[in-house]
Structure formats: structure tokens, C-alpha cells
Design an enzyme around this catalytic site. Sequence first.
Site, PDB file in Angstrom:
ATOM      1  CG  ASN A  43       2.128   0.371   3.783  1.00  0.00           C
ATOM      2  OD1 ASN A  43       1.804  -0.876   3.427  1.00  0.00           O
ATOM      3  ND2 ASN A  43       3.361   0.891   3.419  1.00  0.00           N
ATOM      4  N   GLY A  44       0.407  -1.653   6.249  1.00  0.00           N
ATOM      5  CA  GLY A  44       0.874  -2.442   6.991  1.00  0.00           C
ATOM      6  C   GLY A  44      -0.175  -3.418   7.227  1.00  0.00           C
TER       7      GLY A  44
ATOM      8  CB  CYS B 268      -0.924  -0.001   1.219  1.00  0.00           C
ATOM      9  SG  CYS B 268      -1.990  -1.417   1.285  1.00  0.00           S
TER      10      CYS B 268
ATOM     11  CE  LYS C 138      12.458  -0.654  -6.593  1.00  0.00           C
ATOM     12  NZ  LYS C 138      13.377  -1.376  -7.359  1.00  0.00           N
TER      13      LYS C 138
ATOM     14  CD  GLU D 161      19.527  -9.295 -10.529  1.00  0.00           C
ATOM     15  OE1 GLU D 161      19.108 -10.036  -9.385  1.00  0.00           O
ATOM     16  OE2 GLU D 161      18.895  -8.248 -10.778  1.00  0.00           O
TER      17      GLU D 161
ATOM     18  CD1 TRP E 112      -0.574  -5.235  -4.125  1.00  0.00           C
ATOM     19  CD2 TRP E 112       0.752  -5.740  -2.403  1.00  0.00           C
ATOM     20  NE1 TRP E 112       0.254  -6.410  -4.636  1.00  0.00           N
ATOM     21  CE2 TRP E 112       0.994  -6.547  -3.449  1.00  0.00           C
ATOM     22  CE3 TRP E 112       1.292  -6.147  -1.203  1.00  0.00           C
ATOM     23  CZ2 TRP E 112       2.137  -7.706  -3.207  1.00  0.00           C
ATOM     24  CZ3 TRP E 112       2.372  -6.845  -1.134  1.00  0.00           C
ATOM     25  CH2 TRP E 112       2.604  -7.877  -2.256  1.00  0.00           C
TER      26      TRP E 112
ATOM     27  CG  HIS F 209      26.287 -32.335  -9.805  1.00  0.00           C
ATOM     28  ND1 HIS F 209      26.743 -33.445  -9.202  1.00  0.00           N
ATOM     29  CD2 HIS F 209      27.351 -31.516 -10.213  1.00  0.00           C
ATOM     30  CE1 HIS F 209      28.164 -33.453  -9.417  1.00  0.00           C
ATOM     31  NE2 HIS F 209      28.382 -32.198  -9.973  1.00  0.00           N
TER      32      HIS F 209
ATOM     33  CD  GLU G 278      12.143  -8.893 -10.510  1.00  0.00           C
ATOM     34  OE1 GLU G 278      11.317  -8.728  -9.685  1.00  0.00           O
ATOM     35  OE2 GLU G 278      13.337  -8.372 -10.708  1.00  0.00           O
TER      36      GLU G 278
ATOM     37  NE  ARG H 250       4.164   2.103  -1.792  1.00  0.00           N
ATOM     38  CZ  ARG H 250       5.079   2.410  -0.439  1.00  0.00           C
ATOM     39  NH1 ARG H 250       6.258   2.814  -0.610  1.00  0.00           N
ATOM     40  NH2 ARG H 250       4.619   1.808   0.422  1.00  0.00           N
TER      41      ARG H 250
ATOM     42  CE  LYS I  37      15.751  -7.435 -12.140  1.00  0.00           C
ATOM     43  NZ  LYS I  37      16.125  -7.702 -11.101  1.00  0.00           N
TER      44      LYS I  37
HETATM   45  C1  AGP Z   1      14.304  -7.438  -7.630  1.00  0.00           C
HETATM   46  O1  AGP Z   1      14.146  -7.164  -9.199  1.00  0.00           O
HETATM   47  C2  AGP Z   1      13.223  -7.495  -6.914  1.00  0.00           C
HETATM   48  N1  AGP Z   1      12.445  -6.104  -7.173  1.00  0.00           N
HETATM   49  C3  AGP Z   1      13.174  -7.822  -5.586  1.00  0.00           C
HETATM   50  O2  AGP Z   1      13.788  -9.250  -5.319  1.00  0.00           O
HETATM   51  C4  AGP Z   1      13.944  -7.023  -4.560  1.00  0.00           C
HETATM   52  O3  AGP Z   1      15.393  -6.967  -5.009  1.00  0.00           O
HETATM   53  C5  AGP Z   1      13.931  -7.384  -3.219  1.00  0.00           C
HETATM   54  O4  AGP Z   1      12.567  -7.416  -2.985  1.00  0.00           O
HETATM   55  C6  AGP Z   1      14.783  -6.785  -2.229  1.00  0.00           C
HETATM   56  O5  AGP Z   1      14.265  -5.235  -2.071  1.00  0.00           O
HETATM   57  P1  AGP Z   1      15.336  -4.349  -1.415  1.00  0.00           P
HETATM   58  O6  AGP Z   1      16.573  -4.355  -2.106  1.00  0.00           O
HETATM   59  O7  AGP Z   1      14.571  -3.050  -1.276  1.00  0.00           O
HETATM   60  O8  AGP Z   1      15.389  -4.777  -0.120  1.00  0.00           O
END
Ligand code: AGP
Length: 605
Positions: free
Chosen positions: A98-99, A2, A600, A478, A74, A501, A485, A27, A482
Site C-alpha cells: 500500500n503506497g 489499497c 476512507k 459539511e 486501489w 456577491h 460525495e 477503503r 456529504k
Molecule cells: C469526509 O466525508 C471525507 N471522507 C473526507 O473529506 C475526509 O474527511 C478527509 O479525507 C479527511 O480524512 P481524515 O479526517 O481521516 O484526515
Amino acid sequence: MCGIVGYLGKRDAVEVVLDALKRLEYRGYDSAGIGVISNGKLKVVKTKGKIRDLATVVKEHDFKSNIAIGHTRWATHGKPTDVNAHPHVCEGIAVVHNGIIENYMELKEFLVNKGYSFESQTDTEVIAALIKDNYEGSLFEAVINACKNLVGSFAIAVICEMEPDVIVGYRKESPLVLGVGDSEYFLASDIPALLPYTNKIVPLEDGDCLLITREGFTISNNGDLVNRDIMTISWSPVLAEKTGYKHFMQKEIFEQPRAVADTIHGIYSFDENRFYLVESEFEERLKGVNRIVAVACGTSYHACLVGRYWLERYALLPVEVDIASEFRYRDIFIDDKTLAIFVSQSGETADTLAALKMSKKRGALTLAICNVMGSSIAREAHDVIYTHAGPEIGVASTKAFTTQMAVLYAFSLYLGSLKGHLNNKDVSSRFTELMKTPRLIEEALELDKKLLELALKYLDKKDFLYLGRYLSYPIALEGALKLKEISYIHAEGYPAGEMKHGPIALIDKEMPVVVVAPVDRVYEKVKGNIEEVKARDGIVIAFTSEGSEEISKKCDHTFYLPKTYEDLSPFVYVVPLQLFAYHVAERKGLDVDQPRNLAKAVTVE
Ligand code: AGP
């Protein structure tokens, strides 16, 4: 996750709040709402859907007001519906939140027994009723007393028609920042929402209750009035805009040269042979450190995996890297000789913050590496090193990753030097190499068009495998993250040496295998892995160093990247993987900046 905003001042509050909510869209949300005091009456409009839908409905009301609160939801408790959208109201009091309130059901029962009724399934409506139940003429006091009964993480903004020139905010774990203007005040879940109006920011701390009136603001914590520093944020609003790119993620990929340059600027003085990274008191404690743990989530975790190689090599210390949501529950040995590093772009990731608090409680020396000034993780750690990536709006982290690596590399050199393992010549030669990375990233970005072509060729594939060894293994992880996601295609990163393996059973003529293969100490081994993939008809997409042409005979696609100092290949090899993922998702017409189900910053566990 949120987002909440609030405004009190001289402007049209509806316009300010709707605009600020738009800056929180990244977000992720499913409904939105706004509350105003118009002609002395509390008015609330809220809708499932996007902010543009809310704006359409709000315009029909033609509110005239210079006080308002707003919310993007959210869904945690209760489905995305108009009824469950915020603000939630109880007898003239409106709340946005938010929370998560963990004890909301027992509070709801208590309030129902007192005669309150509820229409939504949310925990937030319980907060509104609890504040009303505590209201005896002061909204500020009522919020303080109500929040004493709440268990969980929450950031709230509250207005009421009994006090039409007052906004109250409260923060416990979920982020909340105050923006200070010229006789006007802003509240928001994070800084980009406020940037067009002010760069004077006060990050609230846990337990802070904020009172905003036309005369100014006061903050109390645990019953005492407290002073919080007003920070001046260097981010300009334009940095938080797309400036001509189609998506924030695309812009942020191309911002990496500047972001890395800004991050390493000024952290090492060649003249003085010294680093400007941590406070002197922290440095004293660092001298006694005999092991390191590095803890993070997602992309930030991958940055820690890369950093481990450098810390081991230069600081000559044992280094363990773990995912925060696992680390926090371990009975891991930690003492005052343990350096615990927490990496987080947002500085608000719940699991990383919890792991930090656990480590601190057990005596560790804690260091945060964050991109947001004044964020919870930045303030909780004994010391913090900021990346200077500027606001990262795209949910898929890109420039935060390369700037996190830049800090980890510089810190490794610094620690090696502090421990007496690196002399000034060693440090300055390696730091000089680090200073070349912005230009090398620029060169890697020139592959953009070729990666669009590659994306068009493979965007219908259902599975990808990403392989790498040594420093390239975290880059393979990584790259896979990318892709999955933002394009929703299954992709898995794997150590190339682990192929036989298990994963080799997956290889067939449909399976594209991305191989990160700089010419380094494991290059010959990786070439062997490529042979293994080809022998099973896999499709090999290789990224390797300029000049190593022989590899192209074995691969279906070969991309050449600028030669780098062996240590620094991760900065360059992650770039084409970011671009490839971006183009696949963009060509598939997906919401690149706000991928489904993702937020985010994951500020709830
Ligand atoms: C990465 O592209 C994602 N958005 C997610 O894995 C992110 O890196 C993770 O939630 C950690 O976020 P932070 O660096 O704000 O702690």
C-alpha cells in the site's frame, strides 16, 4: 486506497485473510489477491473485481495453509487488471503493498539491466524483484536492504517459499498494524480488519521492519531491534459491523449520541474543576502560546472551521484555519508560541501528516485530534486528544465530525481556563451544556423519516446550494460535502452573506437552497437571505429552532430542531444534513459506504 493483510498461525490462513480483506473493502478498491505457501510452494491468486470474485477462484484451488498475505488494490500505477493486482511475485517471493514508490522507474531499469523481467505496470512488482535481488538466505535482511532503496510511502507484507513460516512487514508512512493473538499473528493496514481475532495491536512506526515467525515477532528500525508497546483496543468487533443498519454510514449517523458521550466522558472533573485532556508538559508549553493554527482536510477541516469560533471566543487568541494541502506549502509564520492543531479521523491523511511535520520542524507546539489510536498523526504530534467515536467505516465521515467538534469545544474551554479568561463557573456551566448534546442529537435524529420524504422529492435535482452564517457556515459546507460525495449531485456550501456577491445568479426555480438557520446572533440576517432566494423563485429548505414558526411562511420546507445553547447548534444542525445526503444516495441505489473514486483515508498525496 489499497489494503494489505497477512496471517501466520494455526487457523486456515486463506479463510482469515479473505475475511480480513472484506473488512478493508470500505477503503475502496478495484481488484484483490492472495498469496499462500501450500505444500511448500508459493501460490498466488488475484483478480480484478471484488473479494467475492477472488474467493470463488481461490475455492477452486482448495489451498491448505496457515500462512498467507492478501491485498485490495486501489489503482495508482497501472489500470485495474488481473496482472496488476497484488501479490506481485519474483522467484518465490510474494509482496503486497500500500503506497507509492516514487523512484520505481529507475529501480526497474536497474533491475532489467540485471536480467529481471516484469509483466505488470506496477511499482510493487519492482519491490518484489528488489527483495529477490537482495536475498541471501534471510527474507528479513533482504527486505531491510531492499527498502533502503525505495523512495516514497509504502507498507508491505512479504512471504517466500524459501522460508515458509515467515512473514516480513515494513512500514514507511503508509499505515501498518500488527495484531498479536495466541501463537498467531496478523498484519493489516488498519485495526477493524483484525478486530474479530485480537484486540492486542502494535502500530508499526516509520522505518519499522517486522519479522513474524511461529515463535513470535521482532521489530528492527534503522538496524536496531526496537520494542513497541502492545496496545489493547477497546473497540469490539460488533462496533465494526453494521448491526442491523443498511449501511455503515447510516449506523454511524445514529451512533453519534453515544460517540459524543463517550468522547466527552471523563475529560472534565466538576469536583476538581479540571480537564483531563493533555499531558502536564504540554500544558506548560500551552501557557506561552499566543496564536493558533488549525489544519485538516475535508470534513475534519470543517470541524476546525467550527472550532475557530470557540477558540477565538474562549481562548481569546488569533486563530487561523487552513486546508492541509495548502497550508503545507505556505511560508506562514510559525514559532514556538504557535499552537498547531491537526484534526484527522484516520490519523493517516498524507497532507495533514506533512503539514504536521512542517509545523513541528518550524518549532510549533503540535496537537493532534484523532480517532485511531497509535495512528501516524497521533504519534507525530507533541500530544494527542482522541475522539472516541469507535471505528468509522463509511467513507463519508459523520460521527468523527461531531466527536471532533466535541473535543474542540472542550479544548477551547480548557484553554480559556488555562489562560485565565474563564473561571470555574464559566467552564462548568458551558461544559454542562456540552453534556446535553448527545440528547439533542437524539432529538435531531427523529427527523429521519421526514428527511427521507424530502430526499424522495429532490433526488433528481442537479445542483444544490447550502447556506449558513457564523457557526452555521461550516455546517453548510459539511452538508454540501456529504451530499456531493455520496450522491454525486453537485452541491456547494456558501456563507449566506456572500449570496449577493455571486451565487445569487445561480438561483432559479430548479435550485433547492438548504438554509441552516438556528435562532442565533445572525438569525435575522439569514431570514433576509431566505427572502432573497424566494424573490428569485428558489426552493428554500430551512432548518431552524423549534418555536421560530414565522420562518416557515417564507420557506418551501421548514424543519425544526431542538433549541441549543448558541455555541452548540453545529452538533444538532449537521445531523439532518447527514440524513438527507444519506437518503438521497441510498434511494439512488449508490454505493453509500464506498462512493466512487473516494477512499476512507487519503494516505497518498
Ligand atoms: C469526509 O466525508 C471525507 N471522507 C473526507 O473529506 C475526509 O474527511 C478527509 O479525507 C479527511 O480524512 P481524515 O479526517 O481521516 O484526515
